[in-house]
Scaffold this motif. Structure first.
Motif, PDB file in Angstrom:
ATOM      1  N   GLN A 175       0.841  -1.192   0.000  1.00  0.00           N
ATOM      2  CA  GLN A 175       0.000   0.000   0.000  1.00  0.00           C
ATOM      3  C   GLN A 175       0.883   1.252   0.000  1.00  0.00           C
ATOM      4  N   PRO A 176       1.010   1.928  -1.162  1.00  0.00           N
ATOM      5  CA  PRO A 176       1.802   3.162  -1.189  1.00  0.00           C
ATOM      6  C   PRO A 176       1.181   4.231  -0.301  1.00  0.00           C
ATOM      7  N   GLU A 177       1.975   5.210   0.066  1.00  0.00           N
ATOM      8  CA  GLU A 177       1.492   6.313   0.878  1.00  0.00           C
ATOM      9  C   GLU A 177       0.354   7.057   0.184  1.00  0.00           C
ATOM     10  N   ASN A 178       0.475   7.222  -1.144  1.00  0.00           N
ATOM     11  CA  ASN A 178      -0.513   8.011  -1.883  1.00  0.00           C
ATOM     12  C   ASN A 178      -0.914   7.342  -3.194  1.00  0.00           C
ATOM     13  N   GLY A 179      -1.163   6.040  -3.156  1.00  0.00           N
ATOM     14  CA  GLY A 179      -1.506   5.352  -4.394  1.00  0.00           C
ATOM     15  C   GLY A 179      -2.322   4.105  -4.160  1.00  0.00           C
ATOM     16  N   LYS A 180      -2.571   3.379  -5.254  1.00  0.00           N
ATOM     17  CA  LYS A 180      -3.368   2.166  -5.201  1.00  0.00           C
ATOM     18  C   LYS A 180      -2.526   0.981  -4.744  1.00  0.00           C
ATOM     19  N   PRO A 181      -3.146   0.031  -4.038  1.00  0.00           N
ATOM     20  CA  PRO A 181      -2.392  -1.130  -3.541  1.00  0.00           C
ATOM     21  C   PRO A 181      -2.064  -2.121  -4.653  1.00  0.00           C
ATOM     22  N   LEU A 182      -1.099  -2.979  -4.362  1.00  0.00           N
ATOM     23  CA  LEU A 182      -0.711  -4.052  -5.273  1.00  0.00           C
ATOM     24  C   LEU A 182      -0.412  -5.287  -4.448  1.00  0.00           C
ATOM     25  N   VAL A 183      -0.967  -6.434  -4.838  1.00  0.00           N
ATOM     26  CA  VAL A 183      -0.701  -7.699  -4.151  1.00  0.00           C
ATOM     27  C   VAL A 183       0.387  -8.453  -4.906  1.00  0.00           C
ATOM     28  N   VAL A 184       1.451  -8.820  -4.184  1.00  0.00           N
ATOM     29  CA  VAL A 184       2.570  -9.565  -4.763  1.00  0.00           C
ATOM     30  C   VAL A 184       2.516 -10.987  -4.222  1.00  0.00           C
ATOM     31  N   LYS A 185       2.499 -11.964  -5.118  1.00  0.00           N
ATOM     32  CA  LYS A 185       2.385 -13.363  -4.705  1.00  0.00           C
ATOM     33  C   LYS A 185       3.737 -14.057  -4.696  1.00  0.00           C
ATOM     34  N   ALA A 186       3.762 -15.280  -4.147  1.00  0.00           N
ATOM     35  CA  ALA A 186       5.002 -16.047  -4.015  1.00  0.00           C
ATOM     36  C   ALA A 186       5.707 -16.189  -5.355  1.00  0.00           C
ATOM     37  N   GLY A 187       7.017 -16.025  -5.336  1.00  0.00           N
ATOM     38  CA  GLY A 187       7.809 -16.119  -6.546  1.00  0.00           C
ATOM     39  C   GLY A 187       7.895 -14.831  -7.334  1.00  0.00           C
ATOM     40  N   SER A 188       7.247 -13.790  -6.829  1.00  0.00           N
ATOM     41  CA  SER A 188       7.246 -12.498  -7.513  1.00  0.00           C
ATOM     42  C   SER A 188       7.814 -11.415  -6.597  1.00  0.00           C
ATOM     43  N   ALA A 189       7.928 -10.226  -7.162  1.00  0.00           N
ATOM     44  CA  ALA A 189       8.475  -9.101  -6.407  1.00  0.00           C
ATOM     45  C   ALA A 189       7.764  -7.818  -6.797  1.00  0.00           C
ATOM     46  N   GLY A 190       7.894  -6.811  -5.942  1.00  0.00           N
ATOM     47  CA  GLY A 190       7.280  -5.518  -6.217  1.00  0.00           C
ATOM     48  C   GLY A 190       8.123  -4.380  -5.687  1.00  0.00           C
ATOM     49  N   LEU A 191       7.924  -3.209  -6.276  1.00  0.00           N
ATOM     50  CA  LEU A 191       8.599  -1.993  -5.836  1.00  0.00           C
ATOM     51  C   LEU A 191       7.556  -1.048  -5.264  1.00  0.00           C
ATOM     52  N   LEU A 192       7.800  -0.598  -4.046  1.00  0.00           N
ATOM     53  CA  LEU A 192       6.867   0.288  -3.356  1.00  0.00           C
ATOM     54  C   LEU A 192       7.431   1.707  -3.334  1.00  0.00           C
TER      55      LEU A 192
END
Length: 347
Positions: free
Chosen positions: A226-243
């Motif tokens: 959940q970014p401070e000022n943006g929409k959420p993103l769900v990251v599942k096993a085996g994946s990655a995300g940048l916040l």
């Protein structure tokens, strides 16, 4: 001197004359804030080799620069208000030439006084690690958090949340069932960062803070970003995300195993040498300079983090490079064919 390590033992208990501290400041400003050429590097090398006190003054400068380089001005000064303000003011006045480098001035004062200030985040944290140190923290809710090198966290528990605040560095989290709710995990497990909040959805994951974002790699379960000022993103096993503060996006795979450090290794796959040395330098105090001619050399393999000097030695044995120690805190890596040039012109 090429390939030979200079013998030097840190002298943390001795007092460094203020004029040497100021000389070290001048060199640090040239190296970290100016354009560095061969002339500057040779000059610094001559200055370092002329006296062990010069090396100790430089070591303290490097240590302070590393620890304060990412600290926000306002928050750091708020953290340091318990320091003797009158003494601090006097010493700052004697260094008006560096007033544009406010944070730099703070660690200069600390070095002159002989204090070894921790980064500002450590002063606010419940659990920390030093450079090169790793630690396992068993939390109240039976979750396990591993702290990587130079990391600081705080724990916050209340009726509604289980929250870890990642102030600095990198952690690996394995969430447990919350005993406060009979193991039903009704209280969310959160990790807060300067860029937003992560919610663990029955999971195992790593989080690393960068200057502009936090990277999350999920090994089991899922993580809601959940970014401070943006929409959420769900990251599942085996994946990655940048916040980021404004948004969260999927991340590309890395050229190293993100959770490898939990086993004490840096496992890389065709990582450019310059990037590899940057990663390795996280586990040691000081600078590792990479010559441009070998910066893109692809590195693969498993390197143990407990002894970075051994990792550098192994690298030298398996790659066409030469490792040159100016001091324990100033290491340069050149092509093997340029070793003689490194002796005369490198940092």
């Amino acid at each position: 001197m090429s390939g030979t390590r200079t013998s030097y033992t840190p002298q943390t208990d001795i007092e460094i004359p203020e004029e040497l501290i100021e000389q070290a400041v001048e060199w640090a400003v040239k190296i970290h804030f100016g354009e560095v050429g061969d002339e500057e590097r040779q000059g610094l090398d001559r200055w370092l080799q002329s006296s062990p006190l010069h090396q100790e003054a430089w070591r303290r400068m490097q240590s302070m620069h590393q620890e304060f380089s990412d600290a926000p001005h306002k928050r750091m000064f708020q953290t340091l208000t318990s320091f003797d303000e009158q003494q601090q003011k006097k010493r700052l006045e004697r260094r008006q030439a560096l007033k544009v480098l406010t944070i730099f001035c703070v660690f200069v004062i600390s070095a002159v006084l002989g204090y070894r200030w921790a980064p500002w985040q450590r002063l606010l944290a419940d659990t920390t690690t030093a450079t090169g140190e790793q630690r396992v923290a068993a939390l109240k809710d039976q979750s396990i958090v591993r702290l990587n090198t130079d990391t600081a966290i705080s724990e916050h528990y209340d009726t509604f949340h289980r929250r870890i605040e990642l102030l600095r560095g990198e952690i690996a989290v394995a969430t447990g069932k919350d005993p406060a709710t009979g193991g039903e995990e009704k209280r969310p497990f959160l990790v807060t960062t300067p860029y937003g909040t992560l919610e663990a959805l029955g999971t195992r994951f790593t989080v690393r803070l960068r200057k502009a974002y936090a990277r999350v790699d999920v090994q089991e379960g899922a993580v809601r970003m959940q970014p401070e000022n943006g929409k959420p993103l769900v990251v599942k096993a085996g994946s990655a995300g940048l916040l980021y503060r404004q948004h969260a996006v999927p991340a590309s795979p890395l050229d190293y195993t993100p959770e490898g450090w939990t086993d004490g290794v840096l496992a890389v796959r065709k990582m450019p040498l310059k990037k590899f040395l940057s990663e390795l330098s996280r586990y040691r105090t000081g600078e590792i300079f990479c010559a441009p001619e070998v910066a893109d050399l692809p590195i693969s393999g498993i390197y143990y983090l407990a002894d970075t000097d051994k990792a550098l030695a192994f690298l030298q044995q398996t790659q066409p490079i030469k490792v040159v120690y100016r001091t324990s805190y100033w290491v340069s890596v050149y092509s093997a064919g340029a070793a003689s040039a490194a002796k005369d012109s490198g940092p």
